[in-house]
Write an enzyme that holds these catalytic residues in place. Structure first.
Site, mmCIF file in Angstrom:
data_model
loop_
_atom_site.group_PDB
_atom_site.id
_atom_site.type_symbol
_atom_site.label_atom_id
_atom_site.label_comp_id
_atom_site.label_asym_id
_atom_site.label_seq_id
_atom_site.Cartn_x
_atom_site.Cartn_y
_atom_site.Cartn_z
ATOM 1 N N GLU A 1 -0.718 2.085 -15.568
ATOM 2 C CA GLU A 1 0.557 2.384 -14.763
ATOM 3 C C GLU A 1 1.164 3.624 -15.345
ATOM 4 O O GLU A 1 2.035 4.235 -14.444
ATOM 5 C CB GLU A 1 1.243 0.956 -15.214
ATOM 6 C CG GLU A 1 0.602 -0.258 -14.941
ATOM 7 C CD GLU A 1 0.303 -0.366 -13.551
ATOM 8 O OE1 GLU A 1 0.455 0.683 -12.563
ATOM 9 O OE2 GLU A 1 -0.848 -1.270 -13.314
ATOM 10 N N TYR B 1 -10.371 2.513 -6.809
ATOM 11 C CA TYR B 1 -10.106 2.752 -8.145
ATOM 12 C C TYR B 1 -11.489 3.184 -8.893
ATOM 13 O O TYR B 1 -11.305 4.318 -9.163
ATOM 14 C CB TYR B 1 -10.045 1.231 -8.627
ATOM 15 C CG TYR B 1 -8.491 0.489 -8.385
ATOM 16 C CD1 TYR B 1 -7.547 0.422 -9.234
ATOM 17 C CD2 TYR B 1 -8.180 0.039 -7.084
ATOM 18 C CE1 TYR B 1 -6.469 0.168 -9.038
ATOM 19 C CE2 TYR B 1 -7.171 -0.709 -6.778
ATOM 20 C CZ TYR B 1 -6.080 -0.710 -7.742
ATOM 21 O OH TYR B 1 -4.949 -1.253 -7.328
#
Length: 542
Positions: free
Chosen positions: A333, A407
């Protein structure tokens, strides 16, 4: 608005972490177009937002206003501001008078018969209230996460990527739009609770009615979906590390645990600032905020809910053992601060620009801490999460992203390009210059491609096209011919070409296959393709 450049749920061992927005559709509605396209009614730049709301945890109700400062790019008699249809529009005030409006899906069309004037900076105040949608399983579905901590105190957070920031506050809800001059966020909550939002805390005020207002100021442009409320029994600790203010807000009973666990932030910042350039929101500080949901890349207020565990809730997404050496949510993150928050894709169809680069930041951190081989082991472990189910790039103009392969497959494509370049000094220079050149900018796939081609001198268009716009990865076909081998690429992209390293009887050489057969004077059994450095399949025929 940022300058527009023309040029994650994991099922461990089964599939990759995916953004919460993964919802396949066979047909698009007008609502999708209203949300995803830049129509005439959206032809204005937002300069500032001033959000001021009250949150009632008992009634699960919010109410307040957003003052929107904007500049029309043409004269507009109708302006689109987005707010979910379950929320009430109380009034819209412009120069002291209420403007009429009409609603369609989650769009609010504000009518002004005199027109909003071209290139004239102006503002309106949008008053609203209601019970925002509640996330059932935040952050994988969007909305308010109404929880309580173990002491029974309210613990509330927002997480709306994909669902849309307009689920709880009115704004121009398109990923290409960010307020150029930042925003203020003022949140009124019951006494005894604290709100932690983006940017820096500028003050708090006891309103004398059982509620306290917490005031935050964001200096930099910010993605709408990054704007966050985090409400709870928080305590704060922090320090200035190498010129960067780092603040941590955690539940009061987790203070000592957090002080120990968050030590990882320092080596992470050393790594990321070394490889990607200075933290892009230094003026707003860096924060980690404990949340009841797993986590989200909320700009300058990164949401953390990994329960003070290594890996992804204790699991290793790579299956190699390396992914449990570090806290996945802290690293992933925070990586988004550079890739997603600073460099933002103009349409969520290009979300691989956020997720592929950020997944690669996991590889970068691993390499910073444990060396090149560990990083390569980790990224190769991600191959098992690639499904090759559909293209990574989604449909433009309808708020639709592509495959969750963005991803792992995105990271593996970058790792492949690194080894095509075959010079790590050039590679790290490229990544850093990419991050710094497009700092605080809105980009698209073509921009990324053009930049990478310009800086490397390589023809990367076939590579980007194959990995991003097609389902399958390229296949190197080897076929025995006499005492040697013929080889070629099998790919969807016309005239696909990409160099690849192979070992021929133990000696490393570079091949330059195309879709046409070429000859090598060694039988297939003597050839080993470097699939650990190039994300390709190999097919051996007779």
């Amino acid at each position: 608005m940022k300058k527009i450049v023309l040029l994650s749920l994991a099922l461990a061992g089964i599939q990759s972490m995916q953004a919460q927005l993964m919802q396949d559709k066979e047909n698009y509605t007008r609502g999708d177009t209203l949300r995803g396209s830049l129509r005439t009614e959206r032809n204005f730049d937002v300069r500032e937002y001033h959000l001021n709301i009250k949150v009632d945890p008992v009634k699960k109700h919010i109410g307040g206003y957003n003052r929107i400062v904007f500049v029309p790019q043409q004269k507009l008699t109708s302006m689109q501001i987005d707010l979910f249809e379950n929320m009430d529009v109380d009034s819209i005030v412009f120069h002291g008078r209420q403007l009429p409006y009409r609603r369609e899906y989650n769009a609010v069309f504000i009518e002004n018969k005199n027109g909003f004037q071209k290139n004239k900076k102006d503002s309106l105040t949008f008053y609203y209230s209601g019970n925002p949608i509640a996330a059932v399983r935040a952050p994988w579905d969007g909305g308010f996460d109404w929880k309580k901590d173990k002491n029974g105190k309210p613990w509330i957070a927002t997480a709306v990527q994909g669902t849309g920031a307009s689920a709880w506050w009115p704004n121009k809800d398109h990923q290409s739009e960010e307020p150029e001059n930042g925003m203020t966020i003022k949140v009124v909550v019951p006494n005894g609770l604290m709100d932690v939002s983006n940017g820096r805390l500028t003050g708090k005020k006891d309103l004398g009615n059982g509620y306290t207002r917490w005031d935050w100021k964001v200096t930099n442009p910010i993605n709408n979906y990054d704007v966050a409320l985090n409400i709870g029994d928080y305590v704060h600790f922090g320090e200035t590390y190498k010129g960067l203010d780092m603040d941590f807000y955690v539940l009061s009973y987790n203070l000592e645990k957090a002080k120990e666990h968050f030590r990882e932030v320092k080596p992470m910042m050393d790594c990321f600032q070394g490889k990607f350039g200075e933290y892009p929101f230094k003026e707003d500080s860096y924060k980690l905020v404990e949340t009841p949901h797993l986590g989200m890349e909320h700009q300058s207020a990164v949401a953390y809910g990994n329960r003070y565990m290594k890996g992804y809730l204790g699991r290793d997404l790579s299956g190699t053992g390396i992914g449990t050496k570090w806290d996945f949510i802290i690293i992933h993150e925070t990586g988004h601060e550079w890739f997603g928050n600073s460099i933002t894709s103009s349409d969520i169809a290009d979300m691989w620009i956020h997720e592929g680069f950020t997944t690669y930041s996991e590889v970068v951190y691993t390499e910073c801490r444990w060396g090149y081989e560990a990083g390569q082991t980790y990224v190769n472990g991600l191959k098992k999460n690639v499904r090759n189910d559909k293209p990574i790039i989604g449909d433009y103009g309808v708020n639709k992203e592509g495959s969750g392969d963005m991803y792992p497959k995105g990271a593996l494509m970058l790792n492949t390009i690194r080894h095509m370049i075959n010079d790590d000094d050039k590679w790290w220079k490229l990544i850093k210059e990419y991050s710094e050149t497009f700092r605080h900018m809105i980009v698209d796939t073509e921009m990324v491609l053009n930049f990478f081609e310009q800086e490397t001198g390589l023809d990367l268009e076939p590579v980007f096209d194959q990995y991003l716009r097609h389902t399958a990865i390229p296949v190197l076909e080897l076929k025995r011919e006499g005492n040697g081998t013929t080889y070629r690429w099998i790919a969807d992209t016309e005239n696909f070409n990409m160099p690849v390293d192979v070992s021929v009887n133990g000696e490393k050489i570079r091949l330059h296959p195309t879709e046409k057969w070429q000859k090598l004077d060694t039988p297939p059994k003597g050839i080993s393709v470097a699939t650990d450095r190039f994300f390709v399949d190999v097919k051996v025929g007779n």
